[in-house]
Enzyme design. Sequence first.
Site, mmCIF file in Angstrom:
data_model
loop_
_atom_site.group_PDB
_atom_site.id
_atom_site.type_symbol
_atom_site.label_atom_id
_atom_site.label_comp_id
_atom_site.label_asym_id
_atom_site.label_seq_id
_atom_site.Cartn_x
_atom_site.Cartn_y
_atom_site.Cartn_z
ATOM 1 N N GLU A 240 -44.559 19.916 -1.188
ATOM 2 C CA GLU A 240 -44.377 19.395 -2.653
ATOM 3 C C GLU A 240 -45.335 20.749 -3.691
ATOM 4 O OE1 GLU A 240 -44.630 15.737 -0.371
ATOM 5 O OE2 GLU A 240 -45.209 17.662 -0.183
ATOM 6 N N CYS B 128 -48.304 12.944 0.286
ATOM 7 C CA CYS B 128 -49.786 12.827 0.620
ATOM 8 C C CYS B 128 -50.476 12.480 -0.791
ATOM 9 C CB CYS B 128 -50.254 13.791 1.507
ATOM 10 S SG CYS B 128 -50.818 15.397 0.519
ATOM 11 N N CYS C 46 -50.972 15.740 -2.860
ATOM 12 C CA CYS C 46 -49.826 15.935 -3.454
ATOM 13 C C CYS C 46 -49.253 15.351 -4.712
ATOM 14 C CB CYS C 46 -48.348 16.282 -2.565
ATOM 15 S SG CYS C 46 -48.543 17.488 -1.441
ATOM 16 N N HIS D 122 -48.468 22.452 1.328
ATOM 17 C CA HIS D 122 -47.478 21.280 1.294
ATOM 18 C C HIS D 122 -46.132 21.609 0.778
ATOM 19 C CE1 HIS D 122 -50.332 17.565 2.810
ATOM 20 N NE2 HIS D 122 -50.874 19.223 3.279
#
Length: 160
Positions: free
Chosen positions: A58, A86, A89, A56
């Site tokens: 992040e 999410c 993260c 992801h």
Amino acid sequence: MDIDDREKSFLRKAIELAQANVENGGRPFGAVVVKDGAIIATGVNEILSTNDPTAHAELTAIRVASQKLGSARLDGCAVYASGHPCPMCMAAMRLAGIGKVAYAYSNEDGAPFGLSTAAIYEDLAKPFAEQSMAINHVPVRLEQGPDLYDGWKRRQAAKP
């Protein structure tokens, strides 16, 4: 949370990264890590290019920031993300010591496009026995050698 113009510029940078990622065939997510008012790392969602479900935006930005700072701790850092982070993260940011998170697009904004993680947040809020994934504590130990955690603690204490 009060967001000033400088912080809005960090969010705009995250959105620009996300837009560029879409143009390169990726998903619409970008993130920046900021320390002492300066961007120290950026990341985009690399799930499609790496087949890594943890890639992801992040997390890719956190990985770069940790390498740059030479530490797994990112105390004093903030993350600015294009979309609502999410649970994975968010947990990683907490574990890293990040003290501030801001995002531009909400789960509600992403829902019509299949880009919301609200259902995951809802599932995680339930007791383990009620979650959609089977989660069990099975207290197995090795028959030989030191206890895993005790052995680790002893090695840490023995370091110079």
